[in-house]
Design a protein around this motif. Structure first.
Motif, PDB file in Angstrom:
ATOM      1  N   VAL A  20       4.069  50.237  27.334  1.00 52.15           N
ATOM      2  CA  VAL A  20       3.219  51.373  27.699  1.00 52.15           C
ATOM      3  C   VAL A  20       2.083  50.945  28.612  1.00 52.15           C
ATOM      4  O   VAL A  20       1.302  51.793  29.076  1.00 52.15           O
TER       5      VAL A  20
ATOM      6  N   LEU B  43      19.515  47.573  32.673  1.00 51.74           N
ATOM      7  CA  LEU B  43      18.910  48.739  33.330  1.00 51.74           C
ATOM      8  C   LEU B  43      17.446  48.857  32.969  1.00 51.74           C
ATOM      9  O   LEU B  43      17.080  48.816  31.792  1.00 51.74           O
TER      10      LEU B  43
ATOM     11  N   TYR C 259      11.004  50.554  30.425  1.00 55.16           N
ATOM     12  CA  TYR C 259      12.001  50.223  29.404  1.00 55.16           C
ATOM     13  C   TYR C 259      13.056  49.284  29.984  1.00 55.16           C
ATOM     14  O   TYR C 259      13.403  49.376  31.167  1.00 55.16           O
TER      15      TYR C 259
ATOM     16  N   THR D  35       7.539  62.739  32.260  1.00 55.32           N
ATOM     17  CA  THR D  35       6.890  63.603  31.274  1.00 55.32           C
ATOM     18  C   THR D  35       7.901  63.894  30.167  1.00 55.32           C
ATOM     19  O   THR D  35       8.341  65.032  29.978  1.00 55.32           O
ATOM     20  N   GLY D  36       8.278  62.834  29.464  1.00 55.85           N
ATOM     21  CA  GLY D  36       9.279  62.944  28.405  1.00 55.85           C
ATOM     22  C   GLY D  36      10.601  62.330  28.809  1.00 55.85           C
ATOM     23  O   GLY D  36      11.166  61.526  28.086  1.00 55.85           O
ATOM     24  N   GLU D  37      11.090  62.715  29.988  1.00 59.87           N
ATOM     25  CA  GLU D  37      12.398  62.192  30.388  1.00 59.87           C
ATOM     26  C   GLU D  37      12.286  60.758  30.895  1.00 59.87           C
ATOM     27  O   GLU D  37      11.196  60.279  31.186  1.00 59.87           O
ATOM     28  N   GLN D  38      13.445  60.064  30.988  1.00 59.42           N
ATOM     29  CA  GLN D  38      13.488  58.704  31.500  1.00 59.42           C
ATOM     30  C   GLN D  38      14.465  58.641  32.668  1.00 59.42           C
ATOM     31  O   GLN D  38      15.523  59.263  32.625  1.00 59.42           O
ATOM     32  N   TYR D  39      14.099  57.860  33.669  1.00 63.98           N
ATOM     33  CA  TYR D  39      14.932  57.687  34.858  1.00 63.98           C
ATOM     34  C   TYR D  39      15.282  56.209  34.989  1.00 63.98           C
ATOM     35  O   TYR D  39      14.413  55.345  34.857  1.00 63.98           O
ATOM     36  N   PHE D  40      16.552  55.954  35.303  1.00 63.95           N
ATOM     37  CA  PHE D  40      17.027  54.587  35.382  1.00 63.95           C
ATOM     38  C   PHE D  40      16.990  54.046  36.809  1.00 63.95           C
ATOM     39  O   PHE D  40      17.189  54.786  37.773  1.00 63.95           O
ATOM     40  N   GLY D  41      16.747  52.744  36.911  1.00 59.73           N
ATOM     41  CA  GLY D  41      16.910  52.043  38.168  1.00 59.73           C
ATOM     42  C   GLY D  41      18.382  51.743  38.409  1.00 59.73           C
ATOM     43  O   GLY D  41      19.239  52.096  37.589  1.00 59.73           O
ATOM     44  N   PRO D  42      18.709  51.066  39.526  1.00 65.80           N
ATOM     45  CA  PRO D  42      20.113  50.829  39.891  1.00 65.80           C
ATOM     46  C   PRO D  42      20.813  49.791  39.016  1.00 65.80           C
ATOM     47  O   PRO D  42      22.039  49.727  39.007  1.00 65.80           O
TER      48      PRO D  42
ATOM     49  N   LEU E 287      18.611  49.867  23.724  1.00 62.78           N
ATOM     50  CA  LEU E 287      17.222  49.602  24.080  1.00 62.78           C
ATOM     51  C   LEU E 287      16.844  48.188  23.673  1.00 62.78           C
ATOM     52  O   LEU E 287      17.090  47.769  22.538  1.00 62.78           O
TER      53      LEU E 287
ATOM     54  N   ASN F   6       5.428  54.324  31.572  1.00 65.03           N
ATOM     55  CA  ASN F   6       6.131  53.666  30.467  1.00 65.03           C
ATOM     56  C   ASN F   6       7.399  53.059  31.058  1.00 65.03           C
ATOM     57  O   ASN F   6       8.106  53.715  31.829  1.00 65.03           O
TER      58      ASN F   6
ATOM     59  N   TYR G 135      10.270  47.998  25.399  1.00 66.29           N
ATOM     60  CA  TYR G 135       9.550  49.002  26.147  1.00 66.29           C
ATOM     61  C   TYR G 135       8.083  48.622  26.212  1.00 66.29           C
ATOM     62  O   TYR G 135       7.588  47.835  25.392  1.00 66.29           O
TER      63      TYR G 135
ATOM     64  N   TYR H  86      17.046  48.342  29.067  1.00 63.68           N
ATOM     65  CA  TYR H  86      18.242  48.631  28.290  1.00 63.68           C
ATOM     66  C   TYR H  86      19.346  47.665  28.727  1.00 63.68           C
ATOM     67  O   TYR H  86      19.357  47.184  29.859  1.00 63.68           O
TER      68      TYR H  86
END
Lengths: 111, 110
Positions: B51, B90, B34, B96-103, B46, B32, B49, B36
């Motif tokens: 999927v 961003l 996104y 698995t639920g959480e989201q991680y951002f790129g630089p 946001l 997934n 997004y 922002y």
């Protein structure tokens, strides 16, 4: 609807504790906590899910009160590296929804 | 490891010019994704997004659009930039639920 974070800003001495709160007016499925340093991307700290599951860093603790739609992030024995802006992000469902973020809490740790 | 790349890192564009920001993800399939935006001194908003390939959900009506031409590629575009489009863009991937951002990409519209 945007969650509300409090306080807006905190100044601490190194070694002191802090609590940052996040509350929502709607039912929550998950609460996510991030720390952002100036000029950098937010870094994931913790996720708390409806039902009690939590995932995150060992040195970070948080709580999630589903009935009150509130979460709190606990920073104990603060270190200089804890300085930054803390954001909570929330979802109302368990799908692929993006996060709705609060306005952030600025934390300054002084030596 | 799962890495997010964003390109370019910084960008200065005149009002009315087009925009294309790219996000690519390594180390995972069918994530997934996104977009922002963070205006100066503000929180994160946001924008879009996705999927899967070709599947885009828009959160905020505006002059921006997003596309996902490949599984691990997410693109943010505009035909004509406005001054209010300035900000820190961003890309994030869902775990698995959480989201991680790129630089991030820092965009200044002049």
């Amino acid at each position: 609807q945007q969650p509300v974070q409090s306080p807006q800003a905190v100044i601490l001495r190194e070694g002191e504790d802090a609590v940052i709160n996040c509350s929502s007016s709607k039912a929550l499925y998950s609460v996510h906590w991030y720390r952002q340093k100036h000029g950098e991307a937010p870094v994931f700290l913790m996720i708390l899910l409806k039902g009690g599951e939590q995932k995150g860093h060992d040195k970070i603790s948080a709580s999630f009160n589903e009935k009150k739609q509130q979460s709190s992030l606990y920073l104990t024995a603060s270190q200089l590296s804890y300085s930054g802006t803390y954001f909570c992000g929330t979802t109302g469902g368990g799908g692929a929804d993006g996060l709705t973020f609060g306005k952030g809490t600025h934390l300054i740790i002084q030596p | 490891s799962q890495t997010i790349h964003q390109w370019p890192a910084t960008l200065v564009q005149p009002v009315g010019s087009p925009l294309s920001l790219e996000c690519t993800v390594e180390g995972t399939s069918n994530p997934n994704l996104y977009w922002y935006r963070q205006a100066a001194g503000r929180g994160l908003q946001l924008l879009f997004y996705s999927v899967g390939i070709g599947q885009i959900s828009s959160e905020v009506p505006q002059n921006l659009s997003a596309s996902r031409p490949q599984d691990r590629q997410f693109i943010l575009s505009s035909k004509k930039l406005l001054l209010s489009d300035s900000g820190f863009y961003l890309c994030a991937r869902g775990g698995t639920g959480e989201q991680y951002f790129g630089p991030g990409t820092r965009l200044t519209v002049t």
